[in-house]
Motif scaffolding. Structure first.
Motif, PDB file in Angstrom:
ATOM      1  N   LEU A   1      43.149  31.187  28.759  1.00 28.26           N
ATOM      2  CA  LEU A   1      43.239  31.623  30.150  1.00 28.26           C
ATOM      3  C   LEU A   1      44.356  32.641  30.338  1.00 28.26           C
ATOM      4  O   LEU A   1      44.168  33.684  30.965  1.00 28.26           O
ATOM      5  N   VAL A   2      45.515  32.367  29.758  1.00 25.93           N
ATOM      6  CA  VAL A   2      46.659  33.256  29.938  1.00 25.93           C
ATOM      7  C   VAL A   2      46.425  34.590  29.236  1.00 25.93           C
ATOM      8  O   VAL A   2      46.646  35.655  29.812  1.00 25.93           O
TER       9      VAL A   2
ATOM     10  N   ALA B   1      40.313  37.996  38.763  1.00 24.62           N
ATOM     11  CA  ALA B   1      39.481  37.019  39.478  1.00 24.62           C
ATOM     12  C   ALA B   1      38.114  36.867  38.809  1.00 24.62           C
ATOM     13  O   ALA B   1      37.615  35.741  38.657  1.00 24.62           O
ATOM     14  N   ILE B   2      37.519  37.957  38.360  1.00 20.25           N
ATOM     15  CA  ILE B   2      36.229  37.890  37.671  1.00 20.25           C
ATOM     16  C   ILE B   2      36.373  37.160  36.346  1.00 20.25           C
ATOM     17  O   ILE B   2      35.512  36.364  35.969  1.00 20.25           O
ATOM     18  N   PHE B   3      37.477  37.384  35.633  1.00 20.04           N
ATOM     19  CA  PHE B   3      37.697  36.655  34.378  1.00 20.04           C
ATOM     20  C   PHE B   3      37.785  35.158  34.637  1.00 20.04           C
ATOM     21  O   PHE B   3      37.155  34.364  33.944  1.00 20.04           O
ATOM     22  N   VAL B   4      38.552  34.761  35.649  1.00 14.13           N
ATOM     23  CA  VAL B   4      38.717  33.336  35.947  1.00 14.13           C
ATOM     24  C   VAL B   4      37.387  32.728  36.403  1.00 14.13           C
ATOM     25  O   VAL B   4      37.030  31.621  35.983  1.00 14.13           O
ATOM     26  N   LEU B   5      36.636  33.445  37.246  1.00 19.88           N
ATOM     27  CA  LEU B   5      35.335  32.949  37.692  1.00 19.88           C
ATOM     28  C   LEU B   5      34.349  32.821  36.524  1.00 19.88           C
ATOM     29  O   LEU B   5      33.617  31.834  36.427  1.00 19.88           O
ATOM     30  N   SER B   6      34.342  33.806  35.648  1.00 18.54           N
ATOM     31  CA  SER B   6      33.418  33.737  34.506  1.00 18.54           C
ATOM     32  C   SER B   6      33.852  32.660  33.516  1.00 18.54           C
ATOM     33  O   SER B   6      33.017  32.036  32.872  1.00 18.54           O
TER      34      SER B   6
END
Length: 191
Positions: free
Chosen positions: A65-66, A96-101
Motif C-alpha cells: 500500500l505504501v 485514490a484510484i490506487f487505493v480503490l483498485s
C-alpha cells in the motif's frame, strides 16, 4: 526494484501520453484529407490515459500500500507538472484510484483481456467523475467542468482499448522483477 521499474515505465508512458494527441490529430487530419472533408475532423477526448491502467495493475495485484501509493503519488505529481491541471489534482486522484483498485483487487482478477478492459473502463469513468467534481468544487473557472464532461466518454473508451497493452507491459515488468524464491514458487502473473 519493482517499484522503480513501474515508476520508470510510468514516466515513459507519461511522455508518450503527453504527445499522443499530436499523433491522433495528424491521423484525423490525414483521414479528413482522404475523405475530402470540408473541415478538419476533430475528436476531443480521444486521447487515452496510459498511466491509469498501470496504476490499476499495481492496485489489483496487491502491491504494498505504501509503495504503490508512493508510485501513484509520484506519477500523479509528474502528470500535474506536465499537464495544465492544477497541482495536486492528478496526484490525489491517482492515489485514490490506487487505493480503490487495491480494495477491489481482493474481489477482482485482471487475468483476461475482457476483465482488463472492464476494469479500465470502470476506473477511468470513476477517475473522470472525480476530476470533474474536484474541478467544479476547487477550480477557478466554472466553465471548465462543463467544457470537459463531453470528453469523458471518448477518453474512457480509448483508455479501455489501450488497457490490455499496458497490463501486458506491467505483467512483463512484474515477471522481470520477481525475486528468485517467488519465481521458483510459480507466483508469476500471466499476461
Amino acid at each position: 526494484m519493482r517499484n522503480t521499474a513501474f515508476f520508470l515505465a510510468g514516466v515513459v508512458l507519461l511522455l508518450v501520453q503527453s504527445n499522443l494527441f499530436r499523433v491522433i490529430g495528424l491521423v484525423l487530419r490525414i483521414v479528413g484529407w482522404m475523405v475530402r472533408a470540408d473541415h478538419d475532423l476533430v475528436a476531443p477526448g480521444l486521447v487515452p490515459s496510459l498511466l491509469l491502467p498501470l496504476i490499476l495493475f499495481m492496485g489489483v495485484h496487491e502491491y504494498s500500500l505504501v509503495r504503490g501509493a508512493g508510485v501513484a503519488f509520484a506519477l500523479g505529481y509528474l502528470t500535474d507538472l506536465v499537464g495544465v491541471a492544477p497541482i495536486g489534482l492528478y496526484t490525489s486522484t491517482y492515489v485514490a484510484i490506487f487505493v480503490l483498485s487495491r480494495a477491489a483487487g481482493v474481489r477482482l482478477a485482471a487475468q483476461t483481456m475482457l476483465m482488463q478492459v472492464g476494469l479500465a473502463v470502470a476506473f477511468t469513468l470513476v477517475h473522470s467523475v472525480m476530476l470533474l467534481v474536484l474541478l467544479a468544487i476547487f477550480g477557478r473557472d466554472a466553465w471548465v467542468p462543463r467544457a470537459l464532461y463531453p470528453m469523458a466518454i471518448p477518453h474512457v473508451l480509448t483508455t479501455g482499448a489501450t488497457a490490455p497493452l499496458i497490463f501486458r507491459l506491467a505483467a512483463r515488468i512484474h515477471a522481470a522483477t520477481m525475486t528468485g524464491s517467488a519465481k521458483e514458487a510459480g507466483g508469476g502473473v500471466r499476461a
